[in-house]
Design a protein around this motif. Structure first.
Motif, PDB file in Angstrom:
ATOM      1  N   GLN A 154       0.834  -1.199   0.000  1.00  0.00           N
ATOM      2  CA  GLN A 154       0.000   0.000   0.000  1.00  0.00           C
ATOM      3  C   GLN A 154       0.870   1.251   0.000  1.00  0.00           C
ATOM      4  OE1 GLN A 154      -3.873   0.199   2.076  1.00  0.00           O
ATOM      5  NE2 GLN A 154      -3.108  -1.556   3.241  1.00  0.00           N
ATOM      6  N   ALA A 155       0.415   2.242  -0.739  1.00  0.00           N
ATOM      7  CA  ALA A 155       1.090   3.538  -0.744  1.00  0.00           C
ATOM      8  C   ALA A 155       0.643   4.341   0.464  1.00  0.00           C
ATOM      9  CB  ALA A 155       0.765   4.285  -2.032  1.00  0.00           C
ATOM     10  N   LYS A 156       1.433   5.341   0.781  1.00  0.00           N
ATOM     11  CA  LYS A 156       1.064   6.196   1.885  1.00  0.00           C
ATOM     12  C   LYS A 156      -0.178   6.997   1.520  1.00  0.00           C
ATOM     13  CE  LYS A 156       5.765   6.555   3.710  1.00  0.00           C
ATOM     14  NZ  LYS A 156       6.879   7.455   4.093  1.00  0.00           N
ATOM     15  N   LYS A 157      -0.856   7.447   2.566  1.00  0.00           N
ATOM     16  CA  LYS A 157      -2.124   8.121   2.356  1.00  0.00           C
ATOM     17  C   LYS A 157      -1.928   9.420   1.601  1.00  0.00           C
ATOM     18  CE  LYS A 157      -6.440   8.317   4.901  1.00  0.00           C
ATOM     19  NZ  LYS A 157      -7.078   8.267   6.233  1.00  0.00           N
ATOM     20  N   TYR A 158      -2.851   9.722   0.715  1.00  0.00           N
ATOM     21  CA  TYR A 158      -2.916  10.916  -0.114  1.00  0.00           C
ATOM     22  C   TYR A 158      -1.835  10.957  -1.191  1.00  0.00           C
ATOM     23  CZ  TYR A 158      -5.844  12.372   3.774  1.00  0.00           C
ATOM     24  OH  TYR A 158      -6.818  12.413   4.742  1.00  0.00           O
ATOM     25  N   VAL A 174       6.251  14.305  -0.386  1.00  0.00           N
ATOM     26  CA  VAL A 174       6.253  15.582   0.339  1.00  0.00           C
ATOM     27  C   VAL A 174       4.875  16.217   0.285  1.00  0.00           C
ATOM     28  CG1 VAL A 174       7.271  17.874   0.457  1.00  0.00           C
ATOM     29  CG2 VAL A 174       8.707  15.891  -0.093  1.00  0.00           C
ATOM     30  N   ASP A 175       4.280  16.291  -0.927  1.00  0.00           N
ATOM     31  CA  ASP A 175       2.939  16.861  -1.062  1.00  0.00           C
ATOM     32  C   ASP A 175       1.907  16.030  -0.312  1.00  0.00           C
ATOM     33  OD1 ASP A 175       4.031  18.833  -2.633  1.00  0.00           O
ATOM     34  OD2 ASP A 175       3.567  17.810  -4.529  1.00  0.00           O
ATOM     35  N   ALA A 176       2.087  14.709  -0.373  1.00  0.00           N
ATOM     36  CA  ALA A 176       1.167  13.849   0.358  1.00  0.00           C
ATOM     37  C   ALA A 176       1.274  14.084   1.863  1.00  0.00           C
ATOM     38  CB  ALA A 176       1.431  12.392   0.019  1.00  0.00           C
ATOM     39  N   LEU A 177       2.507  14.270   2.361  1.00  0.00           N
ATOM     40  CA  LEU A 177       2.696  14.529   3.797  1.00  0.00           C
ATOM     41  C   LEU A 177       2.069  15.851   4.192  1.00  0.00           C
ATOM     42  CD1 LEU A 177       3.958  13.755   6.504  1.00  0.00           C
ATOM     43  CD2 LEU A 177       6.093  14.832   5.750  1.00  0.00           C
TER      44      LEU A 177
END
Length: 885
Positions: A154-158, A174-177
């Protein structure tokens, strides 16, 4: 780096396309819609069962008592076949393994799927889809299998982010974080973490990770994310069950309906629908249950919690390949693959008469039945287009449920249906309709999506980079270096492992000891460094050659595999064509067998009818033969009776003729005697001074026969001659009804002499031979005088009387009221009797033989007869008057 990540070669990967993979191309091969049947157990209050499971693929419907039968008067039993039949003892896990597990496999491999439950109300559709605590249905088990298969990838959220046009975007970490932090700051933090949140007791034990299945051949070089959405179609309007509405107790806002739109790949989606990214099966099911509480349900007579809307739970899987290093997701939107699995719980069809629906419930039931009818219509037209080669337009837009899933029937994924039935006898009519719809749905074929070869990175790079790191750590561990460090730190540790430098403090510019010692140390370090570089280069070259050799072997093997896959695909195509041909022939065979069964049944019916008609014909032939024989006997009997009757009547006629001849002879003799006596009387009256005959001796005569016994004497046709020795004056009389009234005396011209006898005299009368209007207008009474010879030869006069009345037009009319008849009659004259010769002695025959008592009556009498109600007859001058109407 030791991995050559820039090497590209063609590979064959399922479900991956370079451009918008959710629009999967369809092949010429087609698969029929998979239709399964699940039988619900009977309730404790139900007694009669109308469904029997015959085999794993066949069920039989029995017509309950009291229902209509077929035309032969026998109960009709119908069998229906499915892909698989699940009896009352089948568990939820077995049902999921056969029905939903293949769809979840296709979802993970980038293919779409549609699964919906269908049946009457109260047949167990919601239980099949959702389940109960401890018995998870198809939906929770599908979620468990999805997360159990991709949990490590699974990929990290967002990282994956949905857009507003049914597409998917990729963000870097970075944008997802940053987005994750922003949303967590805007969202109030729960009291406990999501993993420790208290589970709703209504859904406890529905999701079991330890019992979940795991998909095979999961792509390890991709990252995955799961998005879920939940909508309902209520009264043909779409509502988002996951939409967060602002709670306003004073003025609550009704939920806003959503609309359907078409994306750039012609796929239908719900615009503005909320899609929630989830990271575990428990979290996904919690989201589902939150929307389930908002679904429209109601209590009816047949179901305590009857679904009043169609619910659609959409599981959307986004996957994208890793970059060449196998660490990060490739930032290329065209390489994103989006697949979805739609789990649909259709509302049950119902009859308002049985459910007792009123008001809003009637409207809900009407919309539910209308949408199901439109689904049936679309299936029928699809089947007709495929089987008959027609090109009719399928009315997908007539209903939201068919419009939303029209892409699936056009070849965008597999379609499966679970038909839920209730075996109780009260649902027999609705169950029969459901079975016919299921039988028709199985004949619809959906195009199968094909797998395309794409160009990607070297497969297995995630594991290879991991293996490289592990091997490097082992080497450093053997050399005493740090473990689990990255490459710069490893190089720094290698530099620090060189011999230390001596003290290099210079106190005199002419110091010849420190500089040579420093130069010697640097040369030593340089020599050691050169040796290490050579060893490292050798090792690197060796590793590189090994990797290149391995890559060459892998490429050759992949090429060989690709060639074999090509040959295998050709073989598969041949096999699929053969299977399609076999299926076509099997369908034709089934149709022919069905036709043969129908013809056999029809032949049997005709044979039964023929036997019954032949029996009836034989019976009628026997009856006809009996009737013919009876007719012959009757003819013979009647012929004998006729002959006997004819002989009898011939004798009777002969006897009557003889009697009539004798009677006529007697009458003629009597008349002759009368004529002789009259002749003698006339002769005696003409001879003067004839002495009186001697007195007759009184003798006892035999008794005369009675009136009935003696034969009446027939008078001659000619009138009796009237004595002419003395003229007889005509007797005239005045009509008794002529006083005070004026008469019209009508005396027509006749062959008889009207001046003879029996002529009435009416004073003040107008005498006419033919009535006229002038004469009738002056009188008020009318009389018609008519003389004729009667049947006995005597003269009679008829007086026909009437009243003159005026008509409406000013004329006159005569209404007859009375008829008088005047007749003459002979009376007895004393002293002129002739002695009869009957009973006289032999010596007195010559003296008294010519005289009788009858012929001595020589006087003339007249008789007038009338039959009216005016009273008895009146004697007047020897005339007897009687009236008749």
């Amino acid at each position: 780096m030791l991995l050559d990540g820039q090497m590209l070669f063609p590979i064959y990967r399922k479900g991956k396309t370079p451009r918008r993979p959710q629009k999967t191309p369809s092949s010429n091969q087609k698969d029929p819609v998979g239709v399964y049947c699940r039988v619900r157990p009977l309730g404790p209050e139900d007694e009669e069962c109308c469904i029997e499971v015959i085999s794993d693929t066949t069920i039989q419907l029995h017509t309950p008592e009291g229902f209509k039968t077929n035309r032969n008067g026998e109960y009709k039993e119908t069998q229906y076949s499915f892909k698989k039949v699940f009896g009352v003892s089948v568990s939820q896990m077995e049902l999921f393994e056969d029905v939903a597990k293949p769809l979840v496999d296709d979802l993970i491999h980038g293919k779409n799927g549609l699964l919906f439950t269908y049946g009457v109300t109260g047949s167990g559709k919601t239980f099949t889809m959702t389940g109960s605590p401890g018995q998870g249905g198809l939906l929770p088990q599908s979620l468990s299998m999805v997360f159990n298969s991709i949990s490590s990838y699974q990929a990290k959220k967002y990282v994956f982010k949905t857009d507003d046009k049914n597409g998917m975007e990729i963000q870097n970490e970075v944008d997802a974080l940053l987005e994750r932090q922003r949303r967590e700051n805007n969202t109030p933090a729960p009291k406990t973490t999501s993993s420790r949140q208290k589970v709703d007791p209504e859904i406890a034990d529905m999701v079991r990770a330890e019992d979940a299945y795991k998909a095979e051949d999961v792509d390890e070089d991709s990252s995955y994310s799961i998005f879920v959405s939940y909508i309902e179609i209520y009264n043909n309007y779409i509502y988002d069950l996951l939409e967060e509405n602002q709670e306003d107790t004073i003025r609550p806002k009704p939920p806003q309906s959503k609309i359907l739109r078409e994306d750039q790949n012609h796929n239908m989606y719900v615009a503005g629908c909320m899609e929630v990214e989830v990271k575990s099966a428990e979290e996904a099911f919690q989201v589902f249950w939150r929307g389930q509480k908002k679904r429209k349900v109601a209590n009816t007579r047949l179901n305590r919690e009857s679904s009043r809307s169609h619910s659609v739970f959409i599981v959307k899987l986004a996957q994208a390949p890793l970059d060449a290093d196998g660490d990060n997701i490739l930032q290329d939107k065209s390489q994103v693959i989006v697949s979805q699995l739609c789990l649909v719980d259709l509302a049950g069809s119902e009859r308002t008469g049985r459910t007792g629906a009123e008001g809003t419930r009637i409207r809900e039931a009407g919309n539910i039945n209308q949408s199901l009818l439109n689904l049936r219509t679309c299936i029928e037209i699809l089947r007709e287009n495929q089987m008959c080669g027609t090109n009719k337009m399928v009315p997908y837009r007539d209903s939201k449920i068919t419009h939303l899933f029209k892409n699936y029937f056009d070849g965008e994924g597999k379609v499966k249906m679970v038909v839920c039935v209730n075996p109780k006898a009260e649902d027999y009519d609705e169950t029969l309709l459901v079975m016919r719809f299921a039988e028709m749905t199985q004949e619809v074929e959906v195009a199968r999506p094909v797998d395309r070869p794409i160009y990607g990175f070297t497969p297995g790079r995630r594991n290879r980079n991991q293996v490289f790191k592990e091997e490097l750590s082992c080497k450093l561990e053997e050399r005493g270096g740090p473990i689990d460090m990255d490459l710069p730190s490893v190089m720094n540790s290698l530099v620090h492992s060189l011999p230390p430098l001596p003290s290099s403090e210079l106190t005199d510019p002419h110091d010849d000891i420190t500089l040579p010692r420093l130069i010697e140390a640097l040369q030593n370090r340089h020599r050691i460094r050169q040796v290490m570089i050579e060893e490292f280069s050798k090792a690197a070259n060796m590793m590189k050659s090994m990797l290149q050799e391995l890559d060459t072997n892998v490429i050759s093997k992949d090429n060989f595999i690709y060639e074999q896959n090509g040959k295998l695909s050709e073989k598969d195509k041949i096999i699929q064509n053969n299977k399609a041909e076999v299926e076509r022939l099997e369908k034709i065979t089934k149709k022919q067998e069905h036709k043969i069964d129908i013809l056999q049944k029809t032949t049997k019916i005709y044979e039964d009818d023929k036997r019954s008609l032949q029996q009836e014909l034989d019976t009628r032939d026997h009856r006809l033969q009996r009737e013919v024989s009876e007719k012959r006997r009757m003819e013979q009997r009647m012929h004998g009776v006729v002959s006997d009757t004819q002989h009898k009547w011939e004798k009777e006629c002969e006897r009557r003729v003889n009697a009539m001849q004798l009677q006529m002879q007697n009458k003629l003799w009597v008349k002759d005697e009368k004529l002789k006596q009259l002749k003698a009387i006339v002769t005696e009256s003409k001879t003067p001074g004839r002495p009186d005959p001697p007195p007759r001796q009184v003798q006892h005569r035999p008794q005369r026969p009675s009136r009935e016994e003696r034969t009446p004497a027939r008078r001659p046709v000619s009138p009796t001659p009237i004595p002419t020795q003395t003229p007889v004056r005509p007797l005239h009389r005045r009509s008794r009804s002529a006083g005070g009234e004026k008469w019209v005396d009508h005396k027509p011209t006749s062959s008889m002499d009207l001046g003879t006898v029996l002529q009435p005299v009416i004073p003040n009368a107008i005498h006419v031979s033919a009535p006229s209007e002038k004469a009738l207008s002056k009188c008020d009474r009318y009389v018609l005088t008519h003389q004729e010879v009667a049947s006995d030869g005597e003269i009679q006069t008829k007086l026909i009387k009437g009243e003159v009345i005026k008509t409406r037009s000013g004329g006159q009319a005569v209404q007859f009221t009375d008829i008088e008849t005047l007749r003459q009659q002979l009376t007895t004259v004393p002293g002129r009797k002739r002695k009869s010769s009957e009973g006289a002695p032999a010596n007195s025959v010559q003296n008294d033989g010519a005289w009788t008592d009858v012929e001595t009556r020589c006087s003339v009498g007249m008789e007038m007869r009338a039959g009216s109600n005016m009273g008895p007859g009146i004697q007047h001058h020897g005339i007897t008057k009687r009236r008749k109407p």
